[in-house]
Structure formats: structure tokens, C-alpha cells
Enzyme design. Structure first.
Site, mmCIF file in Angstrom:
data_model
loop_
_atom_site.group_PDB
_atom_site.id
_atom_site.type_symbol
_atom_site.label_atom_id
_atom_site.label_comp_id
_atom_site.label_asym_id
_atom_site.label_seq_id
_atom_site.Cartn_x
_atom_site.Cartn_y
_atom_site.Cartn_z
ATOM 1 N N ASP A 1 1.654 -8.840 -1.228
ATOM 2 C CA ASP A 1 0.288 -8.346 -1.075
ATOM 3 C C ASP A 1 0.110 -7.442 0.146
ATOM 4 O OD1 ASP A 1 -2.473 -8.268 -1.686
ATOM 5 O OD2 ASP A 1 -2.884 -9.927 -0.310
ATOM 6 N N GLU B 1 6.218 -18.239 1.036
ATOM 7 C CA GLU B 1 5.745 -18.541 -0.316
ATOM 8 C C GLU B 1 6.736 -18.286 -1.440
ATOM 9 O OE1 GLU B 1 1.903 -16.774 -0.905
ATOM 10 O OE2 GLU B 1 0.993 -18.210 0.459
ATOM 11 N N TYR C 1 -5.698 -21.961 0.247
ATOM 12 C CA TYR C 1 -6.946 -21.208 0.035
ATOM 13 C C TYR C 1 -7.959 -22.036 -0.747
ATOM 14 C CZ TYR C 1 -4.530 -17.149 1.915
ATOM 15 O OH TYR C 1 -3.869 -16.283 2.738
ATOM 16 N N GLU D 1 -1.890 -19.896 6.749
ATOM 17 C CA GLU D 1 -2.810 -18.991 6.052
ATOM 18 C C GLU D 1 -3.976 -19.801 5.516
ATOM 19 O OE1 GLU D 1 -1.358 -16.311 3.049
ATOM 20 O OE2 GLU D 1 0.451 -15.858 4.213
HETATM 21 C C1 GCB Z 1 -0.854 -15.303 0.443
HETATM 22 C C2 GCB Z 1 0.211 -14.393 0.939
HETATM 23 C C3 GCB Z 1 -0.344 -13.195 1.686
HETATM 24 C C4 GCB Z 1 -1.578 -12.667 0.964
HETATM 25 C C5 GCB Z 1 -2.618 -13.767 0.959
HETATM 26 C C6 GCB Z 1 -3.901 -13.347 0.241
HETATM 27 O O1 GCB Z 1 -0.649 -16.426 0.110
HETATM 28 O O2 GCB Z 1 1.172 -15.044 1.728
HETATM 29 O O3 GCB Z 1 0.651 -12.218 1.793
HETATM 30 O O4 GCB Z 1 -2.078 -11.505 1.537
HETATM 31 O O5 GCB Z 1 -2.116 -14.881 0.288
HETATM 32 O O6 GCB Z 1 -4.799 -12.826 0.868
HETATM 33 O O7 GCB Z 1 -3.977 -13.540 -0.955
#
Ligand code: GCB
Length: 599
Positions: A166, A417, A473, A512
Site C-alpha cells: 500500500d 504482514e 484495525y 499499526e
Molecule cells: C497495513 C499495511 C500498511 C497499510 C495499512 C493501511 O496493514 O501494513 O502498509 O498502509 O495497513 O492503511 O491499510
């Protein structure tokens, strides 16, 4: 052991380092005809291109910005060098692979876009004369490269990068280039490690040279006074009343290493040195035996127009923002950054989780999409794995060799990941960890970042890690949105309870968590993408973090908004920044500042 020296270029009595930054000549080579057409000597029909910078965002047309394939750079330089000097070119990095030619002679090739390319041009270069360096670069990705991705070919024959990650596939000569001169007998590398005894400290050192003359070492304090010295290529410098390098309170000594023939200095290399120890004790991360809670960010090397090109002003601004918000740590997601980032972190007392570019190890145009749907792609069961593993080990070795002496680096992250639920994934990463462990003289903790499919009952890779980094998330990809966020918190707690039951007795760090947020959007009650939602999301996440005492850090995703490949999930890039791409605070920055002031 690397055959070449990745030491940062210095100017001193034995060495010179001349910058080649500036405008270079540049040509795209969509048909890969450069070699047969003689471009190795000189580029026909070139345009000018800044170095260091990514080429993409200086263009105003799609085809150039999104160019994927071979492309070339050229620069003339005048070499001032003594008859017996060794002459090297050092590129901070060239993304993603390159071959270097000097005066038409092929010199070296390098795979991987985030670590130094160093080549010996002693024979090919003309002394006290003009020379031409030409670099053939390629930015295609596949499943055996780091990072992983693929290439899409349009009906027109045009190639497009299809990354499995991403962030925008920025490429080019994105870091500084130096012409280095040094003596034939020279310092190739050095290791340091520390033991603190009461008020004193022992600095254990070992200097690798390519010759047999004596080595002498001394340590100077910040005022330049010699505080310890030693003879021999390895030994111990005893420092009385040592001033320690501490988190957000750095003290740097200078280590001076010299190769001598009697009173004559053959080579000399000096580098900043911070005395500190790193240790994990149960669920605590200890710096100088004091527990530290990690506060900060996952970052990117990313800025408007520059792309991933290193720029001192942006780096300085980023550190000022991180100091303002009371952060103490960041992860170099998802690749090792330019050397200068670590030098600044050493000075400012920031901790770094240094990450190798092992990202995209799940066959998906965006790993977060597959992760959200529980997808499994048998990534580690394909015939690209042996080549991928070879590249992975090589880049781990290059990263640890380059960064091992920075006090700021307290851990190496060996992946982001990947798929982790199969035996094949376990065996793959076991080989990576086994390769990495002996490379670090300071035996720093090794880790990697896990996405949400890596659940406590399923993940086969976490036992390899000294502490666990989770990317989660809940409230964004999982149960996102105003009222549903309550559900997200329950699901999050459920997962953490299941980790807790495992009694792993290791630190857990969130590497994250975050929400896409438009700095222009306010809404009451909040909705996703509004500034209010980002604040509510963080508050919910913090409630969860504060309920588990094995959680020892929170690095939000992301420090700033950043560019990605275009798509229906991204509005001119990823907007999960706490700061905008222009490094101005969103509303949640004030919330984090307040929380981190007392944390
Ligand atoms: C993740 C990735 C990261 C993305 C992020 C997102 O899990 O490690 O590279 O940018 O999520 O914002 O979705």
C-alpha cells in the site's frame, strides 16, 4: 559477511567523499535496448533529472509518472584522487535494482532498492580527469523480489507496477551519491556493544580491516576530549563516569579508529557512538535497564514531488513534529530508510524499529484487503520461494551491517504482514531469523509485524519473535463506523484476551492502528473519514491498550498521509496520517500529544 564496506562516507586525513547530487541525465528504456544500443557509454536524447529523488512526481503525464521497466541515469564527474587511492561509488540506494558502468565498463549490479550500492571503480576511473558514470535501473517487482509485487502489461504493451503493498512504487536514485577515495589498506567495518557497570561502561569493539597493520581506537566525548583508548583490532574501551544515550535524552561520543604503520596513519574512520543497553525482560522493553513505553509512528519516506527522495528539511521537520507530539519511537515501515534518518535519530534520542523491505508476502494487490477477508494465497508454497529467501537473507544482512552501530536502532523487524498460518511460512521465517541472529553484535530483539489473520491460535511465526508487533484495525477495516465501533472494541478485547491466555510473557507493541481521515472533514456525530472519527477511534484503541499490562507500545499508522497506487480505496493516497502530507497536524495530533505527555 558483505564483501564491500557500507560505512557512511566521510572526509578526513585519509578519505574523501565528494557528493554527486544534483541534476543527472535520464532516459526511459521501455524496450530494454539500452545495452545493445551503447547507452552504457552515454545516453542519447536524455532529459535532466534531480538526484536524490524519485522520478515519478516531477512529471506531468501519466505514462512517465507510472513508468515501469528499465531507465537510465548518467553523470560526469572529475575525479581528484592519488595514484594509490581506492576509488568507490556509493549510492545510498537505487530502487529497485541497478547495474553501474564507469567510462563504458560494467562495474557492479545490485538487487534491492533500499540499501547502499557500493562499487569499486579504481580500475575503470581516470584520475584527475573527467569520468562518466551511467546507471541502468529497473523498477519491476515480482514474487521473489523485496518488496513483492507483479507487473501488469496493458494491450499497448506498456507495463504498470502492480505492488502487493500500500505505497506508491517510487523508484530512481532516491538517496545521495558519493565518490569516495580511501587508502588500499582500509577500515571495512566495525562492531560495538556495551556493558554498563554502575557509573562506568565498557565499550567492546571490533574493527575489520583488509590489511595487517595495527589498529588503534579511541573514544572522545562530545567536547572532543579523549576518554578512553585501546590498541588492537578488537578490545574494550573502559569509560569512567559514562554518559549514557537515553531515550529522548541522547549523548553521543565519537569513536575514532585508525590503522597505523608506526607513527603514520594509513586509514582513519570516525563515527558517533551512543552507550546504551537494550534488553527485554518479560513484558518490558528495557533501555539501560529502565522500562520504556514506545510512543510514535509507522512512517514512510514520502513527500510531495520528492516521492521517496531524501531531503534534510523534510526529515528535520518530521523529527520536530515527533518531538512536539511527545513521541519517542518510529518504525521504518516498510524498508530501511536513508542513512541520515538514523543519524538524526541518534542525535535526538529516538528509538527505531528498523524494517527490511519484506512486505507484500501475500498475493494480493493490497495486503489489507486480503487480510480483511481472511484470504490465504499459499504464498510460501510457490517455486519463487528459494529466490525470495535468498534475497530476504541478503537484505537482512545488508540492513544489519549498515545499521548495527546506531544507538537509535533497538530492534530489527524482519517482515510486515506476511501469511503466517502455514508450516511453510514458519519454515521460511525460521530460516530468516536464524540468518539474522548472528549478524547483530548487540543481539538486539528481532521482530516482525503481524496482520489480523495472524491470530493466537493460528499464527505459526510469532514464536520466532522476541516481542510481538501487531497491526490491527478494529474500528476501521473491522467493524468500522460510528455505532459499530462499539462492536470493534469488543472484538479487539476478545483477541487480546486470547493472546493474554497464552501467557507468552513478552512485550506486545501495536505497530499499526489508524483511520483514513480527511483534514477537510468535520462531522458531528462522527462518520468514517472525519477528524472526529479518528479521535474516537484512537480513544477506543487506547482504552483497550491500557487494559493489558503486556502492551508496551503504540505506534500509530501513519505519521503522515502518503502516496499509494490509485484505486477505489484510496483518495490521492493513504490518509491515515496524524499529520497531513504537508506535515501539519490533524485534530487527533493534539489528542496524542496530550496522552503521550504523561505516558
Ligand atoms: C497495513 C499495511 C500498511 C497499510 C495499512 C493501511 O496493514 O501494513 O502498509 O498502509 O495497513 O492503511 O491499510
Amino acid at each position: 559477511m558483505l564483501e564491500y564496506s557500507v560505512l557512511y562516507p566521510v572526509n578526513n586525513c585519509a578519505r574523501t567523499a565528494a557528493s554527486l547530487d544534483g541534476m543527472w541525465k535520464f532516459s526511459f528504456d521501455p524496450e530494454s535496448k539500452g545495452v545493445q544500443d551503447g547507452w552504457t557509454e552515454h545516453l542519447p536524447n536524455s532529459i535532466s533529472m534531480p538526484v536524490p529523488a524519485s522520478f515519478a512526481d516531477v512529471f506531468t503525464d501519466h505514462a512517465s509518472r507510472d513508468y515501469c521497466g528499465d531507465f537510465w541515469y548518467e553523470k560526469e564527474f572529475f575525479l581528484h584522487a592519488g595514484e594509490n587511492d581506492v576509488v568507490e561509488l556509493r549510492f545510498g540506494s537505487v530502487a529497485h535494482r541497478c547495474t553501474v558502468y564507469v567510462n563504458g565498463t560494467e562495474i557492479c549490479s545490485h538487487e534491492g532498492g533500499f540499501l547502499p550500492v557500493v562499487c569499486d571503480i579504481t580500475k575503470a576511473a581516470k584520475r584527475n580527469a573527467l569520468n562518466t558514470v551511467v546507471v541502468k535501473v529497473n523498477n519491476e517487482l515480482n514474487e521473489s523480489t523485496l518488496p513483492c509485487g507483479s507487473v501488469m502489461t496493458l494491450t499497448s504493451g506498456k507495463k504498470l507496477a502492480a505492488p502487493y503493498f500500500d505505497f506508491f512504487n517510487y523508484s530512481g536514485i532516491q538517496r545521495s551519491v558519493y565518490v569516495v577515495t580511501k587508502p588500499q589498506e582500509s577500515i571495512v567495518d566495525y562492531d560495538t556493544s556495551f556493558a554498563i557497570n554502575g557509573k562506568d561502561a565498557d565499550v567492546c569493539y571490533s574493527v575489520r580491516t583488509n590489511g595487517s597493520h595495527d589498529v588503534a581506537v579511541c573514544l572522545k566525548d562530545a567536547e572532543g576530549n579523549v576518554v578512553a583508548q585501546s590498541e588492537g583490532a578488537s578490545g574494550v574501551l573502559h569509560v569512567t563516569d559514562a554518559k549514557l544515550w537515553n531515550v529522548r535524552n541522547a549523548y553521543l561520543y565519537q569513536l575514532v579508529m585508525v590503522i597505523r604503520d608506526g607513527d603514520t596513519v594509513i586509514d582513519s574512520y570516525e563515527a558517533k557512538l551512543g552507550i546504551r543497553t537494550i534488553r527485554i525482560d518479560g513484558t518490558k522493553i528495557l533501555v539501560n535497564d529502565e522500562p520504556v513505553y514506545l510512543k510514535g509512528f509507522g512512517k514512510h519516506e514520502d513527500f510531495d514531488i520528492l516521492g521517496r527522495g531524501f531531503n534534510y528539511s523534510i526529515a528535520k521537520r518530521d523529527y520536530e513534529c515527533m518531538k512536539w507530539i511527545n513521541a519517542n519511537c518510529f518504525r521504518t515501515s516498510h524498508y530501511p530508510y536513508a542513512d541520515e534518518w538514523y543519524q538524526l535519530a541518534d542525535e535526538e534520542g529516538f528509538l527505531i524499529i528498523d524494517e527490511v523491505p519484506a512486505v507484500g508476502m501475500m498475493r494480493s494487490t493490497r495486503n489489507f484487503v486480503k487480510a480483511g477477508t481472511g484470504g490465504f494465497t499459499h504464498f510460501f508454497e510457490t517455486d519463487t520461494v528459494p529466490e525470495l529467501l535468498k534475497n530476504h537473507k541478503q537484505q537482512v544482512e545488508e540492513m544489519i551491517t549498515r545499521d548495527k552501530n546506531h544507538p537509535s536502532v533497538f530492534s530489527f523487524s524482519l517482515f510486515n504482514e506476511p501469511e503466517t498460518t502455514s508450516k511453510e511460512a514458519h519454515d521460511y521465517f525460521k530460516a530468516v531469523f536464524d540468518h539474522a541472529r548472528p549478524l547483530d553484535p548487540q543481539k538486539r530483539p528481532l521482530t516482525g509485524a503481524f496482520e489480523k489473520n495472524s491470530q493466537p491460535e493460528l499464527c505459526q511465526v510469532y514464536p520466532l519473535c522476541d516481542f510481538l508487533c501487531l497491526n490491527r484495525y478494529y474500528g476501521w477495516y473491522i467493524s468500522g463506523g460510528g455505532t459499530a465501533i462499539e462492536e470493534a472494541e469488543l472484538k479487539f478485547r476478545d483477541e487480546m484476551d486470547r493472546w493474554s491466555k497464552k501467557n507468552l510473557n513478552v512485550p506486545f507493541v501495536f505497530t499499526e492502528f489508524g483511520t483514513d481521515t480527511l483534514d477537510s472533514m468535520h462531522k458531528l456525530p462522527s462518520i468514517m473519514w472525519s477528524q472526529e472519527y479518528q479521535e474516537e477511534y484512537y480513544e477506543r484503541n487506547f482504552n483497550v491498550f491500557d487494559s493489558y499490562d503486556f502492551i508496551t507500545g503504540e505506534l500509530t499508522w501513519n505519521f503522515a498521509d502518503f502516496q499509494t497506487t490509485e484505486g477505489i480505496m484510496r483518495v490521492n493516497g493513504n490518509k491515515k496520517g496524524v499529520f497531513t502530507r504537508n506535515r501539519q497536524p490533524k485534530a487527533s495530533a493534539f489528542l496524542l500529544k496530550k496522552r503521550w505527555e504523561n505516558k
